[in-house]
Design an enzyme around this catalytic site. Structure first.
Site, PDB file in Angstrom:
ATOM      1  N   TRP A 103       1.057  -1.351  -0.319  1.00 44.46           N
ATOM      2  CA  TRP A 103       0.343   0.378  -0.253  1.00 44.46           C
ATOM      3  C   TRP A 103       0.838   1.529  -0.156  1.00 44.46           C
ATOM      4  CZ3 TRP A 103      -4.331  -1.183  -1.868  1.00 44.46           C
ATOM      5  CH2 TRP A 103      -4.695  -2.453  -1.185  1.00 44.46           C
ATOM      6  N   ASP A 170      -1.847   6.846   6.454  1.00 48.50           N
ATOM      7  CA  ASP A 170      -3.445   5.826   5.704  1.00 48.50           C
ATOM      8  C   ASP A 170      -2.961   5.121   7.106  1.00 48.50           C
ATOM      9  OD1 ASP A 170      -3.979   3.224   4.818  1.00 48.50           O
ATOM     10  OD2 ASP A 170      -2.404   3.560   3.329  1.00 48.50           O
ATOM     11  N   LYS A 194     -11.678  -2.315   6.967  1.00 46.19           N
ATOM     12  CA  LYS A 194     -11.197  -3.233   7.832  1.00 46.19           C
ATOM     13  C   LYS A 194     -11.805  -3.125   9.285  1.00 46.19           C
ATOM     14  CE  LYS A 194      -8.527  -3.524   4.205  1.00 46.19           C
ATOM     15  NZ  LYS A 194      -7.695  -2.959   3.345  1.00 46.19           N
TER      16      LYS A 194
HETATM   17  C1  PLP Z   1      -7.048  -2.039   2.099  1.00 47.94           C
HETATM   18  C2  PLP Z   1      -5.877  -1.136   2.625  1.00 47.94           C
HETATM   19  C3  PLP Z   1      -6.286  -0.381   1.447  1.00 47.94           C
HETATM   20  C4  PLP Z   1      -6.914  -0.014  -0.057  1.00 47.94           C
HETATM   21  O1  PLP Z   1      -7.888   0.413   0.428  1.00 47.94           O
HETATM   22  P1  PLP Z   1      -8.988   0.692  -0.958  1.00 47.94           P
HETATM   23  O2  PLP Z   1     -10.099   1.399   0.495  1.00 47.94           O
HETATM   24  O3  PLP Z   1      -9.624  -0.518  -1.069  1.00 47.94           O
HETATM   25  O4  PLP Z   1      -8.463   1.917  -1.158  1.00 47.94           O
HETATM   26  C5  PLP Z   1      -4.925   0.881   1.782  1.00 47.94           C
HETATM   27  N1  PLP Z   1      -4.194   0.883   2.386  1.00 47.94           N
HETATM   28  C6  PLP Z   1      -3.971   0.060   3.695  1.00 47.94           C
HETATM   29  C7  PLP Z   1      -3.077   0.653   4.988  1.00 47.94           C
HETATM   30  C8  PLP Z   1      -4.928  -0.920   3.867  1.00 47.94           C
HETATM   31  O5  PLP Z   1      -5.173  -2.078   4.397  1.00 47.94           O
END
Ligand code: PLP
Length: 358
Positions: A103, A170, A194
């Site tokens: 990511w 993030d 998540k």
């Molecule tokens: C799942 C995830 C993403 C991607 O998220 P989307 O909402 O599917 O774009 C980005 N960063 C992390 C740390 C993730 O776990």
């Protein structure tokens, strides 16, 4: 909610939600706020729904202990849209990124389209099995970007650097999972699916003074954070149902001790599982011990036991363990233990690991 059959849901995302959130949301699909209408078929500007957004924002503020300097936004496009929205808004010359996984890499690639990217440190050479801790952040960068929890590799930042420039994170896979000094960040984003709610909404928490740092380029209206901030996150039709479910899930977090309560719960689950992996003759965790994630535990068979994969998979199936398959870039298994996963699910998995015998 599982037709009476208890499934232990270790899915990496979209992932387990509290029964409380599922039940409350189901009621609102039928009859929302006593209106005799479904929440899915009313105006997002109705008082009843505006109240939902207000409450959700209030819960985010309370749970994160945010002061009034921040706007709380519910946007669309997932965390993946933030990978380019962040540099589009704030990368004028140069930005510093910490590369701790897939990511992070995707965020870095998107940023390169807007300016110079400096990678302060990377664990790529060891397939991202640890979090680099010694690096410096250039004081003349536009911002520093990191990923708090690496969902795919099962590593998690245990502390954050003292950044001389705005810090952007993030937090998609560990937001609301533990106590963090959220006020140390200038922008935090998280795809909801998540640890916060269902897919379809992205939480963005932004310090209002970031609006003065917007880069000198054309930014489409929908991608300007300020536009959403000034409109109370209601510039256009927001993702009403994901916001509603998230609100209930955050209520559940609040009713269970907030981030501090989640931290106790999540520590207990992670300690139980990692202890089982460490005493197992068959398995080995893929992340370095001091970088291990409390959210996603990645493990593989020791090479001499790989032939036991099928029988372990069968034992898991028999024990109603779901969602354990590892990401293809690591292989093996990944047990995701987000907030709503009960301790008893980890106990069930540990029981299988402890009693697994060739
Ligand atoms: C799942 C995830 C993403 C991607 O998220 P989307 O909402 O599917 O774009 C980005 N960063 C992390 C740390 C993730 O776990």
């Amino acid at each position: 909610m599982n037709n009476g059959k208890k499934i232990h849901n270790f899915s990496a995302g979209p992932s387990i939600l509290s029964d409380y959130a599922l039940e409350k949301s189901a009621q609102d699909i039928d009859n929302f706020a006593g209106m005799g209408l479904s929440v899915l078929e009313i105006s997002h500007r109705s008082k009843q729904f505006v109240d939902v957004v207000d409450q959700a924002q209030h819960l985010v503020r309370q749970l994160m202990g945010l002061n009034e300097d921040y706007d709380v936004l519910f946007l669309q496009g997932g965390a993946s849209t933030q990978f380019f929205q962040v540099p589009q808004n704030f990368l004028q010359q140069k930005a510093v990124y910490l590369n701790t996984g897939v990511w992070s890499q995707k965020a870095i690639e998107e940023a390169k389209g807007f300016g110079r990217v400096v990678v302060a440190a990377s664990s790529e050479d060891s397939n991202f099995n640890f979090i680099p801790t010694s690096y410096t952040i250039d004081g003349d960068a536009d911002y520093f970007h990191c990923t708090s929890n690496n969902t795919i590799f099962g590593t998690q930042m245990k502390s954050f650097p003292n950044s001389p420039v705005p810090m952007i994170c993030d937090m998609s896979s560990d937001i609301f999972s533990k106590e963090v000094d959220f006020n140390a960040f200038d922008l935090i984003y998280a795809g909801a699916q998540k640890n916060m709610g269902p897919a379809g909404v992205t939480l963005v928490v932004i310090r209002k003074d970031m609006y003065a740092r917007v880069a000198d380029r054309h930014i489409p209206t929908m991608l300007g954070y300020k536009v959403h901030g000034e409109n109370g996150s209601m510039y256009n039709t927001p993702p009403v149902f994901p916001i509603l479910v998230s609100k209930y899930n955050l209520e559940w977090v609040m009713n269970n001790g907030g981030c501090a309560g989640m931290q106790i719960r999540n520590n207990e689950k992670a300690e139980l599982l990692y202890a089982a992996l460490d005493r197992s003759p068959y398995f080995v965790g893929t992340a370095e011990t001091d970088s291990r994630s409390n959210m996603n535990a990645c493990f593989v068979f020791k090479s001499e036991f790989e032939h036991l994969t099928e029988s372990f998979d069968a034992a898991c199936k028999e024990g109603n363990i779901s969602g354990l398959k590892g990401h293809r870039s690591v292989g093996g298994y990944r047990a995701s233990m987000y907030n709503a996963l009960p301790l008893e699910s980890v106990q069930a998995l540990v029981h299988i690991i402890d009693n697994f015998a060739s």
